[in-house]
Motif scaffolding. Structure first.
Motif, PDB file in Angstrom:
ATOM      1  N   THR A 113       1.676 -10.077  -3.441  1.00  0.00           N
ATOM      2  CA  THR A 113       1.495  -9.111  -4.067  1.00  0.00           C
ATOM      3  C   THR A 113       0.042  -8.532  -3.995  1.00  0.00           C
ATOM      4  OG1 THR A 113       3.027  -9.756  -5.812  1.00  0.00           O
ATOM      5  CG2 THR A 113       1.655  -8.010  -6.405  1.00  0.00           C
ATOM      6  N   ALA A 114      -1.120  -9.489  -4.125  1.00  0.00           N
ATOM      7  CA  ALA A 114      -2.510  -8.872  -3.977  1.00  0.00           C
ATOM      8  C   ALA A 114      -2.686  -8.652  -2.686  1.00  0.00           C
ATOM      9  CB  ALA A 114      -3.396 -10.034  -4.540  1.00  0.00           C
ATOM     10  N   ILE A 115      -2.462  -9.247  -1.612  1.00  0.00           N
ATOM     11  CA  ILE A 115      -2.234  -8.744  -0.239  1.00  0.00           C
ATOM     12  C   ILE A 115      -1.675  -7.291   0.158  1.00  0.00           C
ATOM     13  CG2 ILE A 115      -1.929  -9.171   2.246  1.00  0.00           C
ATOM     14  CD1 ILE A 115      -2.242 -12.202   1.477  1.00  0.00           C
ATOM     15  N   ALA A 116      -0.460  -7.143  -0.495  1.00  0.00           N
ATOM     16  CA  ALA A 116       0.000  -5.799  -0.152  1.00  0.00           C
ATOM     17  C   ALA A 116      -0.560  -4.830  -0.881  1.00  0.00           C
ATOM     18  CB  ALA A 116       1.623  -5.902  -0.890  1.00  0.00           C
ATOM     19  N   THR A 117      -0.959  -4.973  -2.127  1.00  0.00           N
ATOM     20  CA  THR A 117      -1.832  -4.082  -2.950  1.00  0.00           C
ATOM     21  C   THR A 117      -2.927  -3.829  -2.103  1.00  0.00           C
ATOM     22  OG1 THR A 117      -0.882  -4.734  -5.038  1.00  0.00           O
ATOM     23  CG2 THR A 117      -2.825  -3.431  -5.123  1.00  0.00           C
ATOM     24  N   PHE A 118      -3.708  -4.542  -1.673  1.00  0.00           N
ATOM     25  CA  PHE A 118      -5.045  -4.451  -0.995  1.00  0.00           C
ATOM     26  C   PHE A 118      -4.668  -3.392   0.298  1.00  0.00           C
ATOM     27  CE2 PHE A 118      -7.942  -5.512   2.725  1.00  0.00           C
ATOM     28  CZ  PHE A 118      -9.210  -5.115   2.088  1.00  0.00           C
ATOM     29  N   LEU A 119      -3.816  -3.948   1.065  1.00  0.00           N
ATOM     30  CA  LEU A 119      -3.345  -3.041   2.230  1.00  0.00           C
ATOM     31  C   LEU A 119      -3.048  -1.540   1.800  1.00  0.00           C
ATOM     32  CD1 LEU A 119      -1.281  -5.878   4.194  1.00  0.00           C
ATOM     33  CD2 LEU A 119      -3.796  -4.892   4.701  1.00  0.00           C
ATOM     34  N   ILE A 120      -2.297  -1.572   0.933  1.00  0.00           N
ATOM     35  CA  ILE A 120      -1.897  -0.161   0.447  1.00  0.00           C
ATOM     36  C   ILE A 120      -3.188   0.889   0.039  1.00  0.00           C
ATOM     37  CG2 ILE A 120      -0.691   1.106  -1.217  1.00  0.00           C
ATOM     38  CD1 ILE A 120       1.425  -1.225  -1.190  1.00  0.00           C
ATOM     39  N   LEU A 121      -4.244   0.045  -0.672  1.00  0.00           N
ATOM     40  CA  LEU A 121      -5.235   0.844  -1.056  1.00  0.00           C
ATOM     41  C   LEU A 121      -5.977   0.959  -0.075  1.00  0.00           C
ATOM     42  CD1 LEU A 121      -6.099  -0.849  -4.625  1.00  0.00           C
ATOM     43  CD2 LEU A 121      -4.830   1.288  -4.161  1.00  0.00           C
ATOM     44  N   ALA A 122      -6.170   0.082   0.946  1.00  0.00           N
ATOM     45  CA  ALA A 122      -7.108   0.328   2.226  1.00  0.00           C
ATOM     46  C   ALA A 122      -6.583   1.373   3.034  1.00  0.00           C
ATOM     47  CB  ALA A 122      -7.211  -0.745   3.045  1.00  0.00           C
ATOM     48  N   VAL A 123      -5.175   1.638   3.176  1.00  0.00           N
ATOM     49  CA  VAL A 123      -4.766   2.726   4.003  1.00  0.00           C
ATOM     50  C   VAL A 123      -4.823   4.050   3.210  1.00  0.00           C
ATOM     51  CG1 VAL A 123      -2.447   3.774   4.683  1.00  0.00           C
ATOM     52  CG2 VAL A 123      -2.999   1.265   5.390  1.00  0.00           C
ATOM     53  N   PHE A 124      -4.879   4.111   1.910  1.00  0.00           N
ATOM     54  CA  PHE A 124      -4.882   5.303   1.160  1.00  0.00           C
ATOM     55  C   PHE A 124      -6.382   5.560   1.205  1.00  0.00           C
ATOM     56  CE2 PHE A 124      -5.439   7.552  -2.873  1.00  0.00           C
ATOM     57  CZ  PHE A 124      -4.605   8.617  -2.528  1.00  0.00           C
ATOM     58  N   GLY A 125      -7.278   4.506   1.174  1.00  0.00           N
ATOM     59  CA  GLY A 125      -8.655   4.971   1.164  1.00  0.00           C
ATOM     60  C   GLY A 125      -8.986   5.386   2.427  1.00  0.00           C
ATOM     61  N   THR A 126      -8.551   4.884   3.438  1.00  0.00           N
ATOM     62  CA  THR A 126      -8.902   5.758   4.834  1.00  0.00           C
ATOM     63  C   THR A 126      -8.343   7.081   4.862  1.00  0.00           C
ATOM     64  OG1 THR A 126      -8.657   3.201   5.722  1.00  0.00           O
ATOM     65  CG2 THR A 126      -8.425   5.211   7.413  1.00  0.00           C
ATOM     66  N   PHE A 127      -7.243   7.116   4.414  1.00  0.00           N
ATOM     67  CA  PHE A 127      -6.691   8.359   4.316  1.00  0.00           C
ATOM     68  C   PHE A 127      -7.561   9.451   3.397  1.00  0.00           C
ATOM     69  CE2 PHE A 127      -3.820  11.677   2.290  1.00  0.00           C
ATOM     70  CZ  PHE A 127      -3.644  12.460   3.181  1.00  0.00           C
TER      71      PHE A 127
ATOM     72  N   PHE B 158       2.984   3.282  -6.480  1.00  0.00           N
ATOM     73  CA  PHE B 158       3.136   2.143  -7.114  1.00  0.00           C
ATOM     74  C   PHE B 158       4.161   1.958  -8.202  1.00  0.00           C
ATOM     75  CE2 PHE B 158      -1.352   1.696  -5.489  1.00  0.00           C
ATOM     76  CZ  PHE B 158      -1.246   0.440  -5.018  1.00  0.00           C
ATOM     77  N   TRP B 159       4.397   3.189  -8.985  1.00  0.00           N
ATOM     78  CA  TRP B 159       5.643   3.052  -9.726  1.00  0.00           C
ATOM     79  C   TRP B 159       6.854   2.754  -9.244  1.00  0.00           C
ATOM     80  CZ3 TRP B 159       9.655   7.185 -10.356  1.00  0.00           C
ATOM     81  CH2 TRP B 159      10.218   7.069 -11.504  1.00  0.00           C
ATOM     82  N   LEU B 160       7.130   3.399  -7.966  1.00  0.00           N
ATOM     83  CA  LEU B 160       8.303   3.144  -7.347  1.00  0.00           C
ATOM     84  C   LEU B 160       8.649   1.782  -6.919  1.00  0.00           C
ATOM     85  CD1 LEU B 160       8.789   6.495  -5.284  1.00  0.00           C
ATOM     86  CD2 LEU B 160      10.047   5.753  -7.257  1.00  0.00           C
ATOM     87  N   ARG B 161       7.330   1.215  -6.210  1.00  0.00           N
ATOM     88  CA  ARG B 161       7.231  -0.099  -5.934  1.00  0.00           C
ATOM     89  C   ARG B 161       7.598  -1.199  -6.976  1.00  0.00           C
ATOM     90  NH1 ARG B 161       3.261  -4.203  -5.196  1.00  0.00           N
ATOM     91  NH2 ARG B 161       3.806  -5.391  -3.337  1.00  0.00           N
ATOM     92  N   SER B 162       6.973  -0.968  -8.178  1.00  0.00           N
ATOM     93  CA  SER B 162       7.239  -1.642  -9.500  1.00  0.00           C
ATOM     94  C   SER B 162       8.749  -1.783 -10.038  1.00  0.00           C
ATOM     95  CB  SER B 162       6.309  -1.651 -10.682  1.00  0.00           C
ATOM     96  OG  SER B 162       6.638  -0.266 -11.287  1.00  0.00           O
ATOM     97  N   ARG B 163       9.215  -0.569  -9.803  1.00  0.00           N
ATOM     98  CA  ARG B 163      10.654  -0.332 -10.013  1.00  0.00           C
ATOM     99  C   ARG B 163      11.644  -0.979  -9.282  1.00  0.00           C
ATOM    100  NH1 ARG B 163      13.171   3.422 -13.370  1.00  0.00           N
ATOM    101  NH2 ARG B 163      14.865   3.556 -11.790  1.00  0.00           N
ATOM    102  N   ARG B 164      11.203  -1.128  -8.011  1.00  0.00           N
ATOM    103  CA  ARG B 164      12.062  -1.976  -6.882  1.00  0.00           C
ATOM    104  C   ARG B 164      11.948  -3.421  -7.123  1.00  0.00           C
ATOM    105  NH1 ARG B 164      11.356  -3.082  -0.969  1.00  0.00           N
ATOM    106  NH2 ARG B 164      13.609  -3.536  -0.195  1.00  0.00           N
ATOM    107  N   GLN B 165      10.519  -3.748  -7.477  1.00  0.00           N
ATOM    108  CA  GLN B 165      10.517  -5.403  -7.646  1.00  0.00           C
ATOM    109  C   GLN B 165      11.213  -5.782  -8.688  1.00  0.00           C
ATOM    110  OE1 GLN B 165       6.218  -5.863  -7.250  1.00  0.00           O
ATOM    111  NE2 GLN B 165       6.368  -6.305  -5.092  1.00  0.00           N
ATOM    112  N   ASN B 166      11.323  -5.102  -9.852  1.00  0.00           N
ATOM    113  CA  ASN B 166      11.705  -5.218 -11.238  1.00  0.00           C
ATOM    114  C   ASN B 166      13.377  -5.244 -11.183  1.00  0.00           C
ATOM    115  OD1 ASN B 166       9.192  -6.221 -12.307  1.00  0.00           O
ATOM    116  ND2 ASN B 166       8.967  -3.961 -13.029  1.00  0.00           N
ATOM    117  N   GLY B 167      13.635  -4.566 -10.093  1.00  0.00           N
ATOM    118  CA  GLY B 167      15.366  -4.572  -9.924  1.00  0.00           C
ATOM    119  C   GLY B 167      15.836  -3.525 -10.980  1.00  0.00           C
ATOM    120  N   ASN B 168      15.000  -2.354 -11.421  1.00  0.00           N
ATOM    121  CA  ASN B 168      15.420  -1.337 -12.096  1.00  0.00           C
ATOM    122  C   ASN B 168      15.755  -0.146 -11.492  1.00  0.00           C
ATOM    123  OD1 ASN B 168      15.087  -2.598 -14.589  1.00  0.00           O
ATOM    124  ND2 ASN B 168      12.723  -2.022 -14.663  1.00  0.00           N
TER     125      ASN B 168
END
Length: 67
Positions: free
Chosen positions: A8-22, A56-66
């Motif tokens: 989860t930490a690695i995925a979050t870092f990669l997502i924020l790195a891509v968004f930061g580059t954008f 991140f909201w959609l990602r959390s919903r998917r991980q929680n199964g909601n």
């Protein structure tokens, strides 16, 4: 740190790195879109600001199964 939290930490870092580059290119995108229409430029920056929260909201919903 468990395997799951590490992934989860690695995925979050990669997502924020891509968004930061954008974000680096956002001023040039804003200038180009703003030359067409100032309102469209405001819409684009609004989407850029809301995108990470929505993602991140959609990602959390998917991980929680909601979904």
């Amino acid at each position: 740190m468990t395997r799951e939290t590490r992934q989860t930490a690695i995925a979050t870092f990669l997502i924020l790195a891509v968004f930061g580059t954008f974000l680096y290119f956002v001023p040039q995108i804003m200038i180009a879109v703003g030359a067409i229409s100032p309102v469209l430029g405001a819409v684009v920056i609004g989407l850029v600001l809301v995108a990470p929260f929505l993602f991140f909201w959609l990602r959390s919903r998917r991980q929680n199964g909601n979904s």
